[in-house]
Design an enzyme around this catalytic site. Structure first.
Site, PDB file in Angstrom:
ATOM      1  N   LYS A   1      37.085  38.377  38.479  1.00 41.42           N
ATOM      2  CA  LYS A   1      37.013  39.819  38.223  1.00 41.42           C
ATOM      3  C   LYS A   1      35.558  40.240  38.251  1.00 41.42           C
ATOM      4  O   LYS A   1      34.669  39.436  37.959  1.00 41.42           O
ATOM      5  CB  LYS A   1      37.591  40.137  36.839  1.00 41.42           C
ATOM      6  CG  LYS A   1      38.035  41.567  36.680  1.00 41.42           C
ATOM      7  CD  LYS A   1      39.463  41.733  37.162  1.00 41.42           C
ATOM      8  CE  LYS A   1      39.939  43.159  37.062  1.00 41.42           C
ATOM      9  NZ  LYS A   1      41.399  43.242  37.255  1.00 41.42           N
TER      10      LYS A   1
ATOM     11  N   ASP B   1      40.055  48.267  40.895  1.00 40.57           N
ATOM     12  CA  ASP B   1      40.603  48.274  39.534  1.00 40.57           C
ATOM     13  C   ASP B   1      40.250  49.671  39.003  1.00 40.57           C
ATOM     14  O   ASP B   1      39.970  50.584  39.804  1.00 40.57           O
ATOM     15  CB  ASP B   1      39.992  47.135  38.689  1.00 40.57           C
ATOM     16  CG  ASP B   1      40.754  46.879  37.389  1.00 40.57           C
ATOM     17  OD1 ASP B   1      41.787  46.197  37.435  1.00 40.57           O
ATOM     18  OD2 ASP B   1      40.350  47.383  36.320  1.00 40.57           O
TER      19      ASP B   1
HETATM   20  N1  GLU Z   1      42.933  45.129  39.756  1.00 40.54           N
HETATM   21  C1  GLU Z   1      44.273  44.689  40.064  1.00 40.54           C
HETATM   22  C2  GLU Z   1      44.748  43.753  38.986  1.00 40.54           C
HETATM   23  O1  GLU Z   1      44.382  43.903  37.833  1.00 40.54           O
HETATM   24  C3  GLU Z   1      44.390  44.169  41.484  1.00 40.54           C
HETATM   25  C4  GLU Z   1      43.509  43.030  41.832  1.00 40.54           C
HETATM   26  C5  GLU Z   1      43.540  42.624  43.314  1.00 40.54           C
HETATM   27  O2  GLU Z   1      44.259  43.238  44.089  1.00 40.54           O
HETATM   28  O3  GLU Z   1      42.830  41.678  43.648  1.00 40.54           O
HETATM   29  O4  GLU Z   1      45.536  42.864  39.205  1.00 40.54           O
END
Ligand code: GLU
Length: 445
Positions: free
Chosen positions: A125, A165
């Site tokens: 992340k 996100d």
């Molecule tokens: N931000 C989204 C999550 O919390 C998607 C992450 C992504 O597609 O890599 O899963």
């Protein structure tokens, strides 16, 4: 002291200033008691100590000039948490609340969520304390370019694949992709959530919201119920919330609230038609407050209160961490709510979750419920590798199947470990087991 509480204590001692991260770790580890009991070899291998420590954490300066020519400095993060089952994968969050603890909590969650999808993706992340609200397009572009100018050396289609996100949507992904391509001189699938004209997947914007609705259908079916005819309360109205409303409407349900940090809108008739069309762009394009929605359509606006006081059959927090507390949980149940599904990441506080489980209410944990977004990101990666794209219906059908599979493996893990119907434990156990097996097989790394 048990192995689990020793590791938890170590996390608390090492990072006492990261409450969200400690909460996320506690949530997972406390569910693992029965797994650890039947796998004593994990302790010798230091498996839990390794899993709570990111493989790599990158913190960097992001300088950019605002429209007045004044230089601003934000802090950028990428936490590459676990690559046991695939390259690091997870979104980027731009929000003033972002700090290392927040990114670590999100990265830790992502490991198990990605594992549940069944696709080969590790957990990571990133983000920044940059606030895109109130910034011009050019300011956002300069910020994204500066952010990527450092990030690009740490990512790659087989190494780490970021996505969106909170605060990072199609616009931000576009600016970051453009800058990556320019620096790396390579057009490749290094980010997901791209526009369909330049390597994105159809149904990626819809995926988290649609996936949430599909998961709720599975949960209800396990108790002989249907989504059709149910009333639903939700909080946010960003990418997740709006597409969730669209799918819930298609499935015959009615969404009666949306909210932001200042209050909520109550629409007993249900948000659909031109109201939904208006709402689709309100945050995702214009970043406008929820009250504007109430004003536009003459709906009730309740200032300074939480949407969870409205009687509904199903509650779906779609906004952010710890937005639904024990008090809200008690009120929801007292008003007849029968199902809670976490569409945001860690939206329910730990005591609220304990309460739902104690009352044997249908509770869908975030790792399972909102996994549809990253699942379609995984499908975007597959399409990029094939240099081919699937139709909307093909992607949607795969998403539906993935969500049904996540429900099945979550439910099965709960049965196997003697906590029948407890999807919270089931999701944490099933997500963990796959990663643990891979880590054991790969030696001490
Ligand atoms: N931000 C989204 C999550 O919390 C998607 C992450 C992504 O597609 O890599 O899963």
């Amino acid at each position: 002291m048990s192995y689990i509480s020793d590791v938890l204590d170590e996390v608390k001692t090492r990072d006492p200033d990261q409450p969200e991260y400690i909460q996320a770790v506690e949530e997972v580890l406390t569910c693992l008691e029965p797994v650890i009991a039947s796998h004593p070899e994990y302790q010798k291998a230091g498996l839990l100590e390794r899993i709570v420590e990111p493989e790599r954490q990158i913190i960097f300066r992001v300088p950019w000039a605002d429209d007045q020519g004044q230089v601003q400095v934000n802090r950028g993060f990428r936490v590459q948490f676990n690559s046991a089952i695939g390259p690091y994968k997870g979104g980027i969050r731009f929000h003033p609340s972002v700090n290392l603890g927040i990114i670590k909590f999100l990265g830790f969650e992502q490991i198990f969520k990605n594992s549940l999808t069944g696709l080969p993706m590790g957990g990571g992340k990133g983000g920044s304390d940059f606030d895109p609200r109130g910034k011009s397009d050019h300011e956002v572009m300069r910020f994204c370019q500066s952010f990527m100018t450092e990030l690009f050396r740490h990512i790659g289609p087989d190494t780490d694949i970021p996505a969106g996100d909170v605060g990072v949507g199609a616009r931000e992904i576009g600016y970051m992709f453009g800058q990556y391509k320019r620096i790396a001189d390579a057009f490749q699938g290094v980010l997901t959530g791209k526009g369909v004209a330049w390597g994105g997947s159809l149904a990626r914007p819809e995926a988290t919201g649609f996936g949430t609705a599909y998961f709720i259908e599975e949960m209800l079916a396990s108790r002989g119920e249907k989504l059709q005819g149910k009333t639903i309360g939700i909080s946010g109205y960003g990418n997740v919330g709006t597409f969730f409303i669209q799918k819930a409407n298609q499935l015959g349900a009615r969404v009666v609230t949306i909210a932001d940090e200042n209050g909520y809108v109550h629409d007993p008739e249900g948000i659909s038609g031109e109201k939904l069309d208006f709402l689709m762009d309100l945050w995702c394009v214009y970043r406008r407050p929820a009250k504007d929605f109430a004003d536009e359509f003459g709906l009730e606006w309740v200032e300074g209160r939480s949407p969870w006081e409205v009687p509904v059959d199903i509650a779906v927090p779609t906004a952010t961490q710890n937005e639904l507390c024990l008090e809200d949980a008690k009120l929801l149940l007292a008003n007849g709510c029968k199902c809670i599904a976490e569409a945001a990441n860690m939206p329910c506080t730990a005591d609220a979750i304990d309460f739902f489980i104690e009352k044997d209410i249908l509770f869908g944990p975030a790792k399972a419920v909102n996994a549809g977004g990253v699942a379609v990101s995984g499908l975007e990666m597959s399409q990029n590798s094939m240099r081919y794209s699937w139709t909307f219906d093909e992607v949607d059908a795969k998403l539906r199947k993935i969500m049904a599979d996540i429900f099945a493996k979550t439910n099965q893990a709960a049965n196997e470990y003697n906590c029948k119907g407890n999807l919270f434990m089931g999701a944490n156990i099933a997500g963990f087991k796959k990663v643990a097996d891979a880590m054991m097989a790969q030696g001490v790394i």
